[in-house]
Design a protein around this motif. Structure first.
Motif, short mmCIF file in Angstrom:
data_model
loop_
_atom_site.label_atom_id
_atom_site.label_comp_id
_atom_site.label_asym_id
_atom_site.label_seq_id
_atom_site.Cartn_x
_atom_site.Cartn_y
_atom_site.Cartn_z
N HIS A 199 -2.98 -8.22 -3.13
CA HIS A 199 -1.75 -9.01 -3.07
C HIS A 199 -1.83 -10.04 -1.94
N HIS A 208 0.80 -11.68 6.00
CA HIS A 208 2.25 -11.39 6.00
C HIS A 208 2.58 -9.92 5.79
N ASP A 209 1.71 -9.15 5.15
CA ASP A 209 1.99 -7.72 4.89
C ASP A 209 1.08 -6.79 5.69
N ASP A 261 4.75 -15.18 -1.74
CA ASP A 261 4.79 -13.72 -1.76
C ASP A 261 5.31 -13.22 -3.10
ZN ZN Z 1 3.97 -9.43 0.20
#
Ligand code: ZN
Length: 448
Positions: free
Chosen positions: A64, A108-109, A181
């Protein structure tokens, strides 16, 4: 800011089922991907317990994050080609923002733990805060790599994630109603769950995006592509993310970790020593970044496998229910039928189940996913279309389709209870009267 001096002579390409390829043309990005902190994301499933309902959904946060990077990379290229800034503050795209956008997208994650939402609920951790710490703490590999751009660069990347970065176009790319996202996870989750709901025309949406002074807006001609995205998102929430059986397994996981927490606080001579080493810093609420990085789906599952043989019957039984997929049943309730819940809990307790561990209520619209609410959202999170005269107009004021779904809460609230309560067999005679009474209360309530 630029990272031109670290340009790769030959670009690296990762194959990806959603985007075809993910292209890396820079040594900094490649080194970030190869850092231990980022590689850990291979061992954290994107959708947690969802794979127990949609067996294909074993995809990781690693894929992802690469996908969000790739969408951001394509968007930067589109902006640079069509809307290059001429002078400061003209509302067009300044390509010096590309490095910070790409790094924020990729990372970001980074701070997501195993079974993130449940873990955060039990241990009061915050994945966004941990993401920013992993980026800004001088001890991490990620921080050292980012500092090759400049000393301030890590803090800039972290400020995109906390929405504080001054350039709103960059913030919107990573976090807004239509961001890289969500555009990645909708497509990716649809693909891996084997459902069709999350599909929309990603190329078209990217093409109609345009930088503005306050962020990003959409060309009027792209309205139908954006509508399709909104409806896909709604379908994914209702059909996949809010699935009652997934939520039931989350309840079991939550109660399992809760029981383990309780056991740490209540040592018992009769019981075996309970000392899950890697989890102890979290049970004691005193953990550092390396304690956090030691956790992944495998760590937790290994403990659950051990706990299945615990002498504590609640811990053992909940571990069995989670690992062997024995979800609780659930029934919808509303303000009217909520009155019945204390009675139902009493019947469950009388049948031999500790109701604190074997019942729960949860409302899916309170889960950490959002639907599109133009009225309640901050102005900058609205979706805006660019009219021919250049004025911006909010999407639901021109789209009857979006108007019909916006501002409405989607989801339901459910009461979870052991499947045994629906038993009709005679070998449980002792509890039969409770079961009958329970069933007479619960019927007509959409049991899943
Ligand atoms: Zn994400």
């Amino acid at each position: 800011m630029s990272f031109n001096d670290e340009q790769l002579r030959h670009e690296k390409v990762f194959r990806d089922p959603i985007h075809g390829t993910v292209t890396v043309d820079n040594q900094i990005i490649l080194d970030l991907i190869n850092s231990p902190e980022f590689q850990r994301l291979r061992r954290v499933k994107q959708l947690g317990t969802t794979s127990l309902v949609f067996h294909g959904a074993e995809h990781s946060r690693f894929g992802h994050c690469l996908g969000v990077y790739e969408i951001t990379r394509r968007l930067c290229a589109q902006f640079e080609r069509n809307y290059p800034s001429q002078i400061d503050g003209d509302g067009l795209w300044d390509n010096n923002e590309r490095p910070v956008a790409l790094c924020a997208a990729l990372l970001h994650d980074l701070g997501h733990g195993p079974y993130s939402h449940t873990f955060e609920h039990i241990f009061k951790t915050d994945h966004e805060l941990i993401t920013r710490r992993l980026i800004t703490d001088p001890s991490t590999n990620v921080n050292k790599i980012l500092r090759r751009v400049s000393d301030e660069f890590p803090a800039q990347v972290a400020s995109v994630i906390s929405h504080e970065y001054p350039n709103k176009q960059v913030v919107s790319m990573i976090s807004s109603q239509v961001d890289a996202d969500r555009m990645d996870y909708l497509q990716r989750d649809a693909y891996y769950t084997g459902t069709n709901y999350g599909k929309f025309d990603l190329d078209r949406v990217l093409r109609v995006m345009q930088p503005t002074k306050d962020g990003i807006a959409f060309k009027m001609s792209g309205m139908h592509a954006v509508e399709d995205y909104i409806i896909s998102r709604l379908q994914m929430y209702l059909q996949v993310y809010f699935h009652p059986v997934t939520r039931s397994l989350e309840v079991i996981l939550d109660h399992l970790l809760n029981r383990a927490h309780w056991m740490c606080n209540h040592p018992d001579q009769q019981r075996e020593a309970f000392n899950p080493e890697l989890l102890m810093p979290f049970f004691r609420n005193k953990f550092n970044l390396s304690d956090y990085l030691a956790l992944d789906d495998g760590t937790l599952t290994t403990y659950f496998t051990q706990w299945k043989h615990s002498r504590d019957t609640i811990l053992a039984d909940l571990a069995h229910r989670f690992l062997d997929r024995r979800p609780l049943k659930s029934a919808e309730y509303d303000d009217q039928t909520a009155k019945l819940l204390p009675e139902l809990r009493k019947l469950i307790q009388a049948s031999g189940f500790n109701s604190a561990y074997y019942t729960a209520t949860n409302a899916s619209y309170k889960l950490p996913y959002d639907t599109y609410h133009p009225r309640t959202a901050q102005p900058q999170t609205q979706i805006e279309l660019i009219q021919p005269d250049g004025e911006l107009v909010e999407l639901s004021t021109v789209s009857t389709l979006v108007k019909s779904v916006s501002g409405k809460e989607a989801g339901d609230q459910r009461f979870f209870f052991p499947k045994e309560m629906l038993s009709t067999s005679n070998d449980l005679e002792l509890f039969a009267p409770y079961y009958e009474e329970f069933q007479s209360h619960i019927k007509n309530n959409h049991v899943c």
